[in-house]
Design a protein around this motif. Structure first.
Motif, PDB file in Angstrom:
ATOM      1  N   ILE A  84       0.855  -1.173   0.000  1.00 57.15           N
ATOM      2  CA  ILE A  84       0.000   0.000   0.000  1.00 57.15           C
ATOM      3  C   ILE A  84       0.901   1.235   0.000  1.00 57.15           C
ATOM      4  O   ILE A  84       1.689   1.425   0.925  1.00 57.15           O
ATOM      5  CB  ILE A  84      -0.953  -0.011   1.211  1.00 57.15           C
ATOM      6  N   VAL A  85       0.799   2.037  -1.040  1.00 58.58           N
ATOM      7  CA  VAL A  85       1.607   3.252  -1.144  1.00 58.58           C
ATOM      8  C   VAL A  85       0.837   4.385  -0.486  1.00 58.58           C
ATOM      9  O   VAL A  85      -0.341   4.613  -0.800  1.00 58.58           O
ATOM     10  CB  VAL A  85       1.929   3.586  -2.610  1.00 58.58           C
ATOM     11  N   LEU A  97      -5.797   0.686   2.799  1.00 54.21           N
ATOM     12  CA  LEU A  97      -5.355  -0.229   3.864  1.00 54.21           C
ATOM     13  C   LEU A  97      -6.540  -0.829   4.607  1.00 54.21           C
ATOM     14  O   LEU A  97      -6.603  -2.039   4.802  1.00 54.21           O
ATOM     15  CB  LEU A  97      -4.405   0.485   4.836  1.00 54.21           C
ATOM     16  N   LYS A  98      -7.488  -0.015   5.024  1.00 57.00           N
ATOM     17  CA  LYS A  98      -8.642  -0.541   5.767  1.00 57.00           C
ATOM     18  C   LYS A  98      -9.411  -1.563   4.922  1.00 57.00           C
ATOM     19  O   LYS A  98      -9.792  -2.619   5.427  1.00 57.00           O
ATOM     20  CB  LYS A  98      -9.577   0.581   6.218  1.00 57.00           C
ATOM     21  N   VAL A 106      -9.521  -9.112   9.134  1.00 59.36           N
ATOM     22  CA  VAL A 106      -8.615  -8.749  10.227  1.00 59.36           C
ATOM     23  C   VAL A 106      -9.359  -7.946  11.292  1.00 59.36           C
ATOM     24  O   VAL A 106     -10.098  -7.007  10.983  1.00 59.36           O
ATOM     25  CB  VAL A 106      -7.406  -7.942   9.693  1.00 59.36           C
ATOM     26  N   GLU A 107      -9.155  -8.348  12.550  1.00 59.05           N
ATOM     27  CA  GLU A 107      -9.727  -7.639  13.694  1.00 59.05           C
ATOM     28  C   GLU A 107      -8.639  -7.086  14.610  1.00 59.05           C
ATOM     29  O   GLU A 107      -8.893  -6.167  15.380  1.00 59.05           O
ATOM     30  CB  GLU A 107     -10.600  -8.592  14.507  1.00 59.05           C
ATOM     31  N   GLU A 108      -7.453  -7.666  14.534  1.00 57.32           N
ATOM     32  CA  GLU A 108      -6.324  -7.231  15.357  1.00 57.32           C
ATOM     33  C   GLU A 108      -5.130  -6.984  14.444  1.00 57.32           C
ATOM     34  O   GLU A 108      -4.819  -7.813  13.584  1.00 57.32           O
ATOM     35  CB  GLU A 108      -5.932  -8.296  16.379  1.00 57.32           C
ATOM     36  N   ALA A 126      -4.895   5.412  14.396  1.00 58.74           N
ATOM     37  CA  ALA A 126      -5.974   5.319  13.415  1.00 58.74           C
ATOM     38  C   ALA A 126      -6.625   3.942  13.452  1.00 58.74           C
ATOM     39  O   ALA A 126      -7.853   3.830  13.404  1.00 58.74           O
ATOM     40  CB  ALA A 126      -5.440   5.623  12.017  1.00 58.74           C
ATOM     41  N   ALA A 127      -5.808   2.897  13.524  1.00 60.05           N
ATOM     42  CA  ALA A 127      -6.344   1.533  13.559  1.00 60.05           C
ATOM     43  C   ALA A 127      -7.277   1.349  14.752  1.00 60.05           C
ATOM     44  O   ALA A 127      -8.384   0.813  14.608  1.00 60.05           O
ATOM     45  CB  ALA A 127      -5.204   0.516  13.602  1.00 60.05           C
ATOM     46  N   VAL A 128      -6.840   1.787  15.914  1.00 60.46           N
ATOM     47  CA  VAL A 128      -7.662   1.641  17.118  1.00 60.46           C
ATOM     48  C   VAL A 128      -8.940   2.474  16.998  1.00 60.46           C
ATOM     49  O   VAL A 128     -10.023   2.009  17.351  1.00 60.46           O
ATOM     50  CB  VAL A 128      -6.845   1.997  18.379  1.00 60.46           C
ATOM     51  N   ASP A 129      -8.815   3.688  16.459  1.00 56.45           N
ATOM     52  CA  ASP A 129     -10.005   4.518  16.259  1.00 56.45           C
ATOM     53  C   ASP A 129     -11.006   3.851  15.322  1.00 56.45           C
ATOM     54  O   ASP A 129     -12.206   4.087  15.420  1.00 56.45           O
ATOM     55  CB  ASP A 129      -9.613   5.895  15.718  1.00 56.45           C
TER      56      ASP A 129
END
Length: 181
Positions: A84-85, A97-98, A106-108, A126-129
C-alpha cells in the motif's frame, strides 16, 4: 481469538545508514520485523506492506522512482502480499489499507516498522479509532534523534516516549521475543 494481520510500515531503504534519513537501530528493528514476517507467513497471518512516497517531489526523501522508496530486501513482500503506497504519515489516510484489512477479516493488527514517533504512532492510533485491536512490537520499530526548541531528544528516548504513549491508551506494546513465544 481475533484474526490478526501484520502491518509492516515504511521499512524502506531511505531509513538505512546509506539512505537520506537513517534511523537509530533500523537494522536491528528490520531483523526483528523479518522474524515476525516469517512467523506470519508460516502461520497464515496476512502481511500488509506500507511504502511511503512523497508525491510531486514535495520532500527531499521518499522521492518516487528512487532507491530510497524501495522496501528493504530483508522484509520485502512475496507473492501477492499487498503493498500500500501512502503519501501521508497515517497509513490509512487516502489509501485502501482498511479495505485490505477488512477483506481479510482482520480484527487485530500487529504493527512493526518506522518511524516510531510518526508513522507507527499514526497508524496505531488510526487503527484503534477504526475498531481494530493493536499490538506494537517495540523492538521491531525504530526512530531517530529529535530536536525541539534547542533540545535534542535521543532516539532511544523518543522511541520510549512513543511506545509509552501507545501502551498507555492504544494497545499492547511487547517485544518480538514475547510475541513469537
Amino acid at each position: 481469538m481475533k484474526k490478526s494481520g501484520l502491518i509492516v510500515v515504511d521499512l524502506q531503504n531511505e531509513y538505512l545508514p546509506t539512505g537520506k534519513l537513517p534511523l537509530s537501530g533500523i537494522e536491528a528493528a528490520a531483523a526483528n520485523a523479518a522474524k515476525v514476517i516469517a512467523h506470519a507467513r508460516k502461520n497464515g497471518v496476512p502481511v500488509f506492506h506500507i511504502r511511503h512516497e512523497f508525491a510531486n517531489g514535495e520532500a527531499p526523501v521518499f522521492v518516487p522512482g528512487t532507491d530510497g522508496v524501495n522496501i528493504q530486501p530483508t522484509v520485502a513482500p512475496v507473492g501477492g502480499e499487498p503493498v500500500i503506497v501512502k503519501n501521508h504519515i497515517n497509513a490509512f489516510r487516502d489509501t485502501d489499507l482498511k479495505q485490505n484489512l477488512d477483506a481479510q477479516g482482520v480484527e487485530e493488527v500487529i504493527v512493526v516498522g518506522a518511524m516510531s514517533h510518526m508513522c507507527i504512532d499514526a497508524a496505531v492510533r488510526a487503527a484503534v479509532d477504526m475498531g481494530y485491536v493493536a499490538t506494537i512490537l517495540h523492538d521491531a520499530c525504530a526512530t531517530l534523534d529529535l530536536e525541539f526548541d534547542g533540545v535534542t531528544v535521543p532516539a532511544a528516548q523518543a522511541h520510549a516516549a512513543a511506545m509509552a504513549a501507545l501502551a498507555f491508551g492504544y494497545g499492547s506494546v511487547i517485544s518480538t521475543y514475547k510475541y513469537l513465544a
